[in-house]
Write an enzyme that holds these catalytic residues in place. Structure first.
Site, mmCIF file in Angstrom:
data_model
loop_
_atom_site.group_PDB
_atom_site.id
_atom_site.type_symbol
_atom_site.label_atom_id
_atom_site.label_comp_id
_atom_site.label_asym_id
_atom_site.label_seq_id
_atom_site.Cartn_x
_atom_site.Cartn_y
_atom_site.Cartn_z
ATOM 1 N N THR A 85 -34.138 -3.459 9.482
ATOM 2 C CA THR A 85 -32.678 -3.395 9.640
ATOM 3 C C THR A 85 -32.284 -2.648 10.916
ATOM 4 O O THR A 85 -31.283 -2.983 11.550
ATOM 5 C CB THR A 85 -32.009 -2.746 8.416
ATOM 6 O OG1 THR A 85 -32.608 -1.477 8.162
ATOM 7 C CG2 THR A 85 -32.160 -3.619 7.189
ATOM 8 N N ARG A 98 -31.319 -8.512 -0.185
ATOM 9 C CA ARG A 98 -30.989 -8.111 -1.550
ATOM 10 C C ARG A 98 -30.311 -6.754 -1.655
ATOM 11 O O ARG A 98 -29.998 -6.314 -2.748
ATOM 12 C CB ARG A 98 -32.268 -8.107 -2.416
ATOM 13 C CG ARG A 98 -32.794 -9.502 -2.649
ATOM 14 C CD ARG A 98 -34.060 -9.501 -3.477
ATOM 15 N NE ARG A 98 -34.448 -10.848 -3.796
ATOM 16 C CZ ARG A 98 -35.066 -11.675 -2.962
ATOM 17 N NH1 ARG A 98 -35.382 -11.277 -1.757
ATOM 18 N NH2 ARG A 98 -35.379 -12.907 -3.335
ATOM 19 N N VAL A 142 -40.615 -12.009 7.717
ATOM 20 C CA VAL A 142 -41.049 -13.192 8.458
ATOM 21 C C VAL A 142 -40.700 -13.066 9.936
ATOM 22 O O VAL A 142 -40.768 -14.044 10.684
ATOM 23 C CB VAL A 142 -40.400 -14.472 7.866
ATOM 24 C CG1 VAL A 142 -40.849 -14.693 6.427
ATOM 25 C CG2 VAL A 142 -38.868 -14.422 7.938
ATOM 26 N N ASP A 143 -40.351 -11.845 10.373
ATOM 27 C CA ASP A 143 -39.821 -11.655 11.726
ATOM 28 C C ASP A 143 -40.871 -11.412 12.803
ATOM 29 O O ASP A 143 -40.575 -11.448 13.993
ATOM 30 C CB ASP A 143 -38.786 -10.522 11.757
ATOM 31 C CG ASP A 143 -39.301 -9.220 11.127
ATOM 32 O OD1 ASP A 143 -40.488 -8.879 11.344
ATOM 33 O OD2 ASP A 143 -38.520 -8.556 10.420
ATOM 34 N N HIS A 197 -44.918 -14.060 3.214
ATOM 35 C CA HIS A 197 -43.892 -15.102 3.169
ATOM 36 C C HIS A 197 -43.868 -15.951 4.431
ATOM 37 O O HIS A 197 -42.878 -16.636 4.696
ATOM 38 C CB HIS A 197 -42.524 -14.463 2.910
ATOM 39 C CG HIS A 197 -42.453 -13.769 1.589
ATOM 40 N ND1 HIS A 197 -41.612 -12.705 1.338
ATOM 41 C CD2 HIS A 197 -43.139 -13.972 0.430
ATOM 42 C CE1 HIS A 197 -41.774 -12.292 0.079
ATOM 43 N NE2 HIS A 197 -42.704 -13.037 -0.476
ATOM 44 N N CYS A 251 -44.650 -29.170 9.695
ATOM 45 C CA CYS A 251 -44.248 -30.470 9.161
ATOM 46 C C CYS A 251 -44.624 -30.546 7.693
ATOM 47 O O CYS A 251 -45.749 -30.213 7.310
ATOM 48 C CB CYS A 251 -44.931 -31.592 9.941
ATOM 49 S SG CYS A 251 -44.591 -33.247 9.265
ATOM 50 N N CYS A 273 -47.435 -33.894 7.657
ATOM 51 C CA CYS A 273 -48.766 -33.811 8.273
ATOM 52 C C CYS A 273 -49.217 -32.371 8.544
ATOM 53 O O CYS A 273 -50.345 -32.145 8.975
ATOM 54 C CB CYS A 273 -48.801 -34.619 9.567
ATOM 55 S SG CYS A 273 -47.922 -33.855 10.966
ATOM 56 N N ASN A 284 -37.814 4.242 0.631
ATOM 57 C CA ASN A 284 -36.766 3.249 0.394
ATOM 58 C C ASN A 284 -35.474 3.950 0.012
ATOM 59 O O ASN A 284 -35.491 4.966 -0.691
ATOM 60 C CB ASN A 284 -37.177 2.283 -0.730
ATOM 61 C CG ASN A 284 -36.351 1.014 -0.723
ATOM 62 O OD1 ASN A 284 -36.333 0.277 0.261
ATOM 63 N ND2 ASN A 284 -35.655 0.754 -1.813
#
Length: 253
Positions: free
Chosen positions: A29, A37, A106-107, A124, A132, A135, A223
């Site tokens: 962030t 979330r 995923v960054d 992830h 694709c 394929c 956290n």
């Protein structure tokens, strides 16, 4: 996978524990990437947005795909830069301490900070590539976004004409069993397991914290909000990640 013994300044071996880091959206962030979330997360602000990353809906509905490509164009992830937390993880690895990162993100910011690819397990997938669905050819996301910008709202695979999607795990898709299996092995072997910026609510990733604690790791949770695994933790840190994680990892470098 075990910790190593490296020479200290005294010439005597110095024990360096295997440090495993499970990172979630909260670590990014500070790089300008919003979480999903949290109290102001995307899923709370726009529940309909989940359709854009739900595999069956994406595959069946061309309009959803077009909206998904527009969302990717507007995403801040590709232009984001690593922050102090990512840099601290990379610095710990450079210090000689064995480090493995298991990320829900995923960054690709851990790698951009200098952490070698082999030390990062992307549960992830990655938003920096497309694949694709027919394929399985893989190519850079930037290349696909150039085609969108040039007027193709739903670019097809250049190899076979199949539907392209980001190389991320969408809702309704299984995690890569090999990646998950390796992550499980890391959790079992770790002597220190740091869960940072994650609500520890998304399974099976969240369960890795419990696995690590059950196998004797010192579980540390960084956290802002409580998590279901706080009771298992040896230490819970509620301070901002950008300052708390560098200070914490400094103990192990």
């Amino acid at each position: 996978m075990t910790s190593t013994e490296e020479p200290a300044a005294t010439g005597r071996p110095q024990h360096r524990p295997l440090v495993a880091i499970l990172s979630g959206a909260g670590i990014s962030t500070d790089s300008g990437i919003p979480d999903y979330r949290g109290p102001n997360g995307l899923w709370r602000r726009d529940p309909d947005a989940e359709k854009l990353v739900t595999y069956d809906v994406y595959m069946a509905d061309p309009e959803i795909r077009r909206r998904s490509w527009r969302m990717r164009q507007e995403s801040q992830a590709l232009g984001a830069r690593p922050n102090a937390a990512h840099e601290a993880v990379a610095a710990l690895a450079r210090s000689g301490t064995p480090v493995r990162v298991i990320t829900q993100n995923v960054d690709g910011l851990h790698q951009l900070a200098g952490l070698p690819e082999r030390k990062v397990l992307e549960l992830h997938g990655t938003a920096r590539a497309v694949t694709c669905t027919r394929c399985h050819a893989r190519s850079p996301m930037a290349q696909a976004l150039e085609r969108v910008a040039a007027g193709d709202p739903d670019p097809a695979c250049l190899v076979c004409g199949g539907i392209l999607k980001s190389a991320t795990v969408m809702f309704g898709e299984r995690l890569d069993p090999q990646v998950l299996g390796t992550a499980l092995g890391v959790a079992k072997a770790a002597e220190v397991f740091v869960a940072v910026g994650t609500t520890l609510q998304v399974q099976p990733a969240a369960s890795l914290a419990g696995v690590a604690a059950e196998h004797g790791a010192r579980l540390i949770i960084v956290n802002a909000e409580p998590t279901p695994y706080d009771a298992l933790a040896a230490e819970v840190i509620r301070e901002p990640i950008g300052t708390a994680l560098p200070r914490l990892l400094g103990r192990f470098g």
